[in-house]
Design an enzyme around this catalytic site. Structure first.
Site, PDB file in Angstrom:
ATOM      1  N   ARG A 174       0.825  -1.216   0.000  1.00 40.87           N
ATOM      2  CA  ARG A 174       0.000   0.000   0.000  1.00 40.87           C
ATOM      3  C   ARG A 174       0.865   1.275   0.000  1.00 40.87           C
ATOM      4  O   ARG A 174       0.562   2.241   0.691  1.00 40.87           O
ATOM      5  CB  ARG A 174      -0.952   0.026   1.202  1.00 40.87           C
ATOM      6  CG  ARG A 174      -1.997  -1.067   1.220  1.00 40.87           C
ATOM      7  CD  ARG A 174      -2.980  -0.886   0.058  1.00 40.87           C
ATOM      8  NE  ARG A 174      -4.105  -1.764   0.194  1.00 40.87           N
ATOM      9  CZ  ARG A 174      -4.122  -3.036  -0.230  1.00 40.87           C
ATOM     10  NH1 ARG A 174      -3.067  -3.544  -0.860  1.00 40.87           N
ATOM     11  NH2 ARG A 174      -5.189  -3.782  -0.069  1.00 40.87           N
ATOM     12  N   SER A 256     -10.591  -0.563   3.014  1.00 41.40           N
ATOM     13  CA  SER A 256      -9.842  -0.799   4.257  1.00 41.40           C
ATOM     14  C   SER A 256      -9.399   0.542   4.818  1.00 41.40           C
ATOM     15  O   SER A 256      -8.709   1.299   4.137  1.00 41.40           O
ATOM     16  CB  SER A 256      -8.584  -1.617   3.979  1.00 41.40           C
ATOM     17  OG  SER A 256      -8.908  -2.864   3.451  1.00 41.40           O
ATOM     18  N   GLU A 364      -4.853   3.633   6.388  1.00 36.39           N
ATOM     19  CA  GLU A 364      -4.462   3.478   4.989  1.00 36.39           C
ATOM     20  C   GLU A 364      -4.996   4.652   4.165  1.00 36.39           C
ATOM     21  O   GLU A 364      -4.425   5.014   3.142  1.00 36.39           O
ATOM     22  CB  GLU A 364      -5.051   2.160   4.461  1.00 36.39           C
ATOM     23  CG  GLU A 364      -4.410   1.655   3.202  1.00 36.39           C
ATOM     24  CD  GLU A 364      -5.401   0.999   2.273  1.00 36.39           C
ATOM     25  OE1 GLU A 364      -5.758   1.633   1.268  1.00 36.39           O
ATOM     26  OE2 GLU A 364      -5.795  -0.142   2.551  1.00 36.39           O
TER      27      GLU A 364
HETATM   28  N1  EPU Z   1     -10.850 -10.994   9.659  1.00 33.19           N
HETATM   29  C1  EPU Z   1     -11.450 -10.846  10.882  1.00 33.19           C
HETATM   30  N2  EPU Z   1     -12.582 -10.082  10.955  1.00 33.19           N
HETATM   31  C2  EPU Z   1     -13.122  -9.480   9.866  1.00 33.19           C
HETATM   32  C3  EPU Z   1     -12.510  -9.657   8.614  1.00 33.19           C
HETATM   33  C4  EPU Z   1     -11.353 -10.412   8.532  1.00 33.19           C
HETATM   34  O1  EPU Z   1     -11.014 -11.376  11.898  1.00 33.19           O
HETATM   35  O2  EPU Z   1     -14.121  -8.773  10.031  1.00 33.19           O
HETATM   36  C5  EPU Z   1      -9.583 -11.768   9.586  1.00 33.19           C
HETATM   37  C6  EPU Z   1      -9.767 -13.192   9.133  1.00 33.19           C
HETATM   38  O3  EPU Z   1      -8.851 -13.994   9.854  1.00 33.19           O
HETATM   39  C7  EPU Z   1      -9.370 -13.175   7.688  1.00 33.19           C
HETATM   40  C8  EPU Z   1      -8.283 -12.114   7.697  1.00 33.19           C
HETATM   41  O4  EPU Z   1      -8.712 -11.161   8.670  1.00 33.19           O
HETATM   42  O5  EPU Z   1      -8.892 -14.397   7.266  1.00 33.19           O
HETATM   43  C9  EPU Z   1      -8.061 -11.450   6.356  1.00 33.19           C
HETATM   44  O6  EPU Z   1      -9.305 -10.899   5.913  1.00 33.19           O
HETATM   45  P1  EPU Z   1      -9.545 -10.509   4.375  1.00 33.19           P
HETATM   46  O7  EPU Z   1      -9.225 -11.641   3.502  1.00 33.19           O
HETATM   47  O8  EPU Z   1     -10.904  -9.919   4.296  1.00 33.19           O
HETATM   48  O9  EPU Z   1      -8.419  -9.443   4.086  1.00 33.19           O
HETATM   49  P2  EPU Z   1      -7.894  -8.164   4.872  1.00 33.19           P
HETATM   50  O10 EPU Z   1      -6.490  -8.423   5.286  1.00 33.19           O
HETATM   51  O11 EPU Z   1      -8.834  -7.745   5.941  1.00 33.19           O
HETATM   52  C10 EPU Z   1      -6.894  -7.139   2.698  1.00 33.19           C
HETATM   53  C11 EPU Z   1      -6.891  -5.819   1.970  1.00 33.19           C
HETATM   54  C12 EPU Z   1      -8.197  -5.646   1.216  1.00 33.19           C
HETATM   55  C13 EPU Z   1      -8.365  -6.789   0.233  1.00 33.19           C
HETATM   56  C14 EPU Z   1      -8.358  -8.092   1.026  1.00 33.19           C
HETATM   57  C15 EPU Z   1      -8.442  -9.298   0.136  1.00 33.19           C
HETATM   58  C16 EPU Z   1      -5.488  -4.357   3.305  1.00 33.19           C
HETATM   59  C17 EPU Z   1      -5.428  -3.168   4.207  1.00 33.19           C
HETATM   60  N3  EPU Z   1      -6.704  -4.737   2.921  1.00 33.19           N
HETATM   61  O12 EPU Z   1      -7.897  -7.066   3.688  1.00 33.19           O
HETATM   62  O13 EPU Z   1      -8.085  -4.442   0.458  1.00 33.19           O
HETATM   63  O14 EPU Z   1      -9.594  -6.665  -0.482  1.00 33.19           O
HETATM   64  O15 EPU Z   1      -7.114  -8.196   1.767  1.00 33.19           O
HETATM   65  O16 EPU Z   1      -7.232  -9.469  -0.514  1.00 33.19           O
HETATM   66  O17 EPU Z   1      -4.453  -4.904   2.965  1.00 33.19           O
HETATM   67  C18 EPU Z   1      -8.560  -2.118   0.531  1.00 33.19           C
HETATM   68  O18 EPU Z   1      -7.343  -1.943   0.547  1.00 33.19           O
HETATM   69  O19 EPU Z   1      -9.377  -1.150   0.551  1.00 33.19           O
HETATM   70  C19 EPU Z   1      -9.075  -3.469   0.553  1.00 33.19           C
HETATM   71  C20 EPU Z   1     -10.369  -3.733   0.662  1.00 33.19           C
END
Ligand code: EPU
Length: 368
Positions: A174, A256, A364
């Site tokens: 990012r 995010s 972010e």
């Molecule tokens: N999780 C929770 N609670 C929640 C959601 C997720 O505990 O409400 C935990 C779960 O363990 C899950 C893990 O977080 O396995 C990862 O969740 P997710 O796959 O939804 O990904 P993220 O790390 O929360 C990142 C990006 C997103 C992108 C997703 C999918 C960042 C800051 N965010 O989110 O990007 O869509 O991965 O690849 O890196 C964005 O940047 O605006 C964005 C949406």
């Protein structure tokens, strides 16, 4: 008219414009001046007047990564230049150049329809092509830097045009040079991507579809798709996102709100003793920034969403400011929240995560 330059200005310029339709959080804030160049020539023309306009500039695409906490007392330049060109390469790949104002997801859709692979995992991310490299947008195992060939921009102060290759963009998680030393100093005109063509025997070169992010395989399995093509991958990503992430047209948000923090290995081990269910991921070596010190090799990523959820914030709502009930990384404006209310919520989340886990979350989104 309170400035001489306004008399000379060659383009249509609005004053005291509501920015509510021009950013996805949907706050009721105003720009003092607002201009919308539709071509790169208009962007360059505008810069000829830079030395006369003694007020801050704000470059806006779709406004999908910004939180306004107050009116913008300057000139908002909303980039709306359109156009896509491509050149097929002898090795079966294709170089595609898109103007900065192209809508990101429409561009991804166009590439998938043309049979060009690479961007399908980045489907449905709100924003413009010009904004994509700024924060190296990423999702479902792909970051845009993996596909960027070069970024063409103009320096605001000098009007000089430059083209940076991938290395010069200093991409990181990012992050890029456009968020650091070039922040506020350049306007991105177009971005060139290096994509792979789908051929009758498969996708060109060494490219293979990226299905390793668990949720994609699961989604394809649910849809009974055994041998997906890029269109099926795009569809799977769109379904996951529609289910988990709020549509900014319905509920104001900027995706995010926080970055996933990098945590030292020792802290991770200590936390795992206390919270054995805590998810974490190794920081991939190829995601390191050039010149980054070796200390970073001892770090892992912990999902900020998990930390926030553990602190009880998921689904929290105070007036019109809240934390999304399906993805705790997303702060939302249910209608009339102010930027200051979201900022206050952000600070409360940061301090509660810090008190419980000793981890400092970083936003972010750009806060203005
Ligand atoms: N999780 C929770 N609670 C929640 C959601 C997720 O505990 O409400 C935990 C779960 O363990 C899950 C893990 O977080 O396995 C990862 O969740 P997710 O796959 O939804 O990904 P993220 O790390 O929360 C990142 C990006 C997103 C992108 C997703 C999918 C960042 C800051 N965010 O989110 O990007 O869509 O991965 O690849 O890196 C964005 O940047 O605006 C964005 C949406």
């Amino acid at each position: 008219m309170d400035y001489f330059w306004l008399l000379l200005f060659p383009m249509h310029l609005d004053q005291k414009v509501s920015l509510k339709p021009f950013h996805t959080f949907g706050m009721e804030v105003q720009a003092r001046y607002f201009v919308e160049p539709h071509t790169r020539e208009e962007i360059l023309t505008l810069l000829n007047y830079r030395s006369m306009i003694r007020m801050p500039f704000l470059i806006l695409g779709c406004g999908s990564n910004i939180l306004f906490t107050k009116n913008f007392n300057g000139l908002v330049i909303r980039i709306n230049s359109k156009g896509i060109e491509y050149k097929e390469q002898d090795d079966g790949t294709v170089k595609v150049t898109a103007e900065a104002g192209e809508n990101w997801d429409e561009f991804v859709q166009y590439c998938v329809a043309q049979g060009w692979a690479g961007l399908e995992n980045l489907s449905l991310i709100p924003g413009t092509v010009g904004a994509a490299p700024v924060q190296d947008i990423g999702a479902y195992g792909v970051e845009v830097k993996d596909l960027v060939e070069s970024v063409h921009f103009v320096e605001i102060d000098t009007g000089i045009e430059r083209r940076f290759n991938r290395e010069q963009c200093c991409f990181g998680y990012r992050d890029s040079i456009f968020k650091n030393s070039l922040k506020g100093k350049v306007i991105i005109l177009d971005v060139t991507f290096h994509l792979h063509k789908a051929l009758p025997g498969g996708i060109s070169g060494t490219y293979s579809l990226k299905l390793d992010y668990g949720q994609i395989r699961e989604e394809l399995r649910l849809k009974n798709i055994g041998h997906p093509g890029m269109a099926e991958v795009r569809e799977a990503v769109c379904s996951i996102r529609r289910r988990k992430l709020p549509d900014p047209v319905e509920i104001g948000n900027a995706g995010s709100f926080f970055k996933n923090p990098l945590v030292q290995n020792e802290r991770k081990d200590h936390l795992l003793e206390l919270y054995p269910m805590m998810p974490w991921y190794p920081e991939q070596k190829d995601k390191q920034q050039p010149g980054e010190d070796t200390e970073n090799k001892g770090r892992v990523k912990v999902p900020a969403a998990w930390l926030i959820e553990q602190c009880g914030w998921k689904g929290y709502r105070d007036g019109d400011a809240g934390v999304h009930p399906h993805q705790s990384l997303v702060l939302v404006n249910y209608g009339n929240a102010t930027g200051m209310q979201i900022l206050d919520l952000m600070n409360r989340i940061i301090s509660s995560v810090y008190s419980r886990f000793g981890i400092t979350l970083e936003p972010e989104v750009n806060i203005l």
